[in-house]
Design an enzyme around this catalytic site. Structure first.
Site, PDB file in Angstrom:
ATOM      1  N   ASP A 211     -53.456  60.059 -57.543  1.00  0.00           N
ATOM      2  CA  ASP A 211     -52.959  60.742 -56.353  1.00  0.00           C
ATOM      3  C   ASP A 211     -52.791  62.219 -56.716  1.00  0.00           C
ATOM      4  OD1 ASP A 211     -51.327  61.924 -54.403  1.00  0.00           O
ATOM      5  OD2 ASP A 211     -50.267  60.056 -53.980  1.00  0.00           O
ATOM      6  N   TYR A 236     -52.765  69.580 -46.621  1.00  0.00           N
ATOM      7  CA  TYR A 236     -51.826  70.415 -45.862  1.00  0.00           C
ATOM      8  C   TYR A 236     -50.771  71.073 -46.735  1.00  0.00           C
ATOM      9  CZ  TYR A 236     -49.679  65.735 -45.847  1.00  0.00           C
ATOM     10  OH  TYR A 236     -49.220  64.484 -46.205  1.00  0.00           O
TER      11      TYR A 236
END
Length: 413
Positions: A211, A236
């Site tokens: 991740d 983002y």
């Protein structure tokens, strides 16, 4: 007796000598009188918009969508998940072309890649993860384990640190199908030794899924060189793609024909417009796309990726380390006397792009700071996260933010 450090003077010096300082002016709401924000210290949750992305989105509405209408799919949009994916691969995560795509949310891509990975290791019954991984990762893997009849093997992680290669080596074995860990821990900012952990997992015959949500655009990664199998990251935070912008996924080239992703949608088919009765996956990275790409959501990230391509991830990382070092030095001088402790690694080699400061009053401090247009964020237990985005955060802004933390603590305690 050593005189107290003049942190504001130090911030001015660091800003004056910062080789990335000019990029800060490329972000909206900075030094243009359009924003009341005193200090934005949450770039590790949601990055600022770039001025170029505002122009790009406006232009797209008028010329792209408005002017080309459905022709845009044939002219550019169908390929955009892979065009931007290759740009992220080349400039951000260290991946050759044809291995990275932009598509769904982080959660959906995580599910697709993890489910595909465990199915590619039949007979193996365990998924390794840690107790302090981001909730989405833990929840998705719990669901997959129940769905496929697998067992979760938990590594107990220090909330002020992270997972070591030795901890991974102690739990992997012949039953391990998949290891899923965060490159940078969301709570503490701990930077895992991804190459070493990947080697440990591979030695046990397992696949590895990293991740990258808190490292992409802040900490360099070399997925190809590290031999990583799979990765997912959001856009983002440090890539400034905007609220809910689609995530990216990475699948090592050698694995692409070996694993089958479980959400079979028309955009991942070998002939998108055949509309045939049976699903036949496309060759290469396209097979990991499912539904219609979120084209509007992909627009803004392109401008930050272009900035990173211009300055390079090593320069971004150097600025990130300098920012966190400055934040720690100031915390030691002005916050530690108020009872604040550091819940992040001191060693910059083991620290990502944010710093977490602990104090029992930090939840109340965060609420008070937001009222005063100083924006960090809060994470249990008692943690104030200071997220420092290298392209948009200045040293003076960091000084203003931490000074406001001091003032709020003095009022509340």
């Amino acid at each position: 007796m050593t005189p107290p450090t003049d942190h504001l003077a130090a911030a001015h010096t660091l800003d004056a000598t910062d080789p990335l300082a000019a990029y800060r002016l490329g972000f909206a709401g900075i030094d243009d009188g359009s924003s009341d924000i005193v200090a934005y210290l949450d770039g590790n949750s949601l990055g600022r918009p770039t001025r170029a992305s505002i122009e790009r989105i406006n232009r797209f509405l008028v010329e792209g969508w408005g002017g080309r209408l459905i022709r845009g799919w044939d002219e550019q949009w169908m390929q955009l998940p892979f065009t931007i994916g290759d740009a992220i691969g080349a400039n951000v995560v260290g991946a050759a072309a044809g291995q990275t795509f932009v598509g769904d949310s982080t959660t959906v891509i995580l599910y697709k890649l993890a489910r595909a990975a465990v199915d590619a290791r039949p007979g193996r019954t365990e998924i390794v993860l840690d107790t302090d991984n981001f909730p989405t990762d833990r929840y998705v893997l719990d669901g997959i384990a129940r769905e496929r009849g697998l067992t979760l093997r938990w590594i107990e992680a220090d909330t002020s640190g992270g997972v070591s290669p030795e901890q991974v080596a102690a739990v992997v074995g012949p039953q391990t199908a998949l290891v899923v860990l965060s490159h940078v821990a969301y709570r503490s900012g701990f930077l895992a030794d991804a190459p070493a952990i990947t080697r440990v997992a591979h030695a046990a015959g397992a696949l590895v899924l990293w991740d990258l949500c808190h490292s992409a655009g802040s900490v360099p990664t070399d997925l190809d060189d590290w031999g990583v199998d799979l990765a997912v990251g959001c856009t983002y935070k440090y890539l400034n793609g905007g609220p809910g912008s689609p995530a990216f996924g990475y699948v090592r080239a050698e694995l692409q024909s070996e694993i089958a992703q479980p959400i079979q949608g028309w955009m991942g088919a070998s002939d998108v417009f055949a509309m045939g009765p049976a699903y036949r996956p496309a060759e290469g990275i396209r097979r990991f796309v499912s539904g219609t790409p979120a084209i509007v959501g992909m627009l803004a990230m392109q401008d930050t990726i272009a900035m990173i391509a211009e300055c390079g991830m090593p320069a971004v990382r150097a600025k990130s380390v300098a920012l966190t070092e400055f934040a720690l030095a100031m915390s030691d001088d002005v916050l530690a006397p108020l009872g604040v402790s550091v819940a992040s690694p001191r060693d910059p080699e083991r620290r990502g792009g944010h710093v977490t400061l602990n104090h029992p009053a930090m939840r109340e401090v965060t609420a008070l700071l937001w009222e005063r247009d100083v924006i960090p964020d809060y994470r249990d237990p008692h943690g104030l996260r200071i997220g420092l985005s290298p392209l948009s955060t200045s040293f003076e802004e960091t000084f203003r933010g931490l000074s406001a933390v001091r003032d709020a603590l003095q009022e509340l305690t």
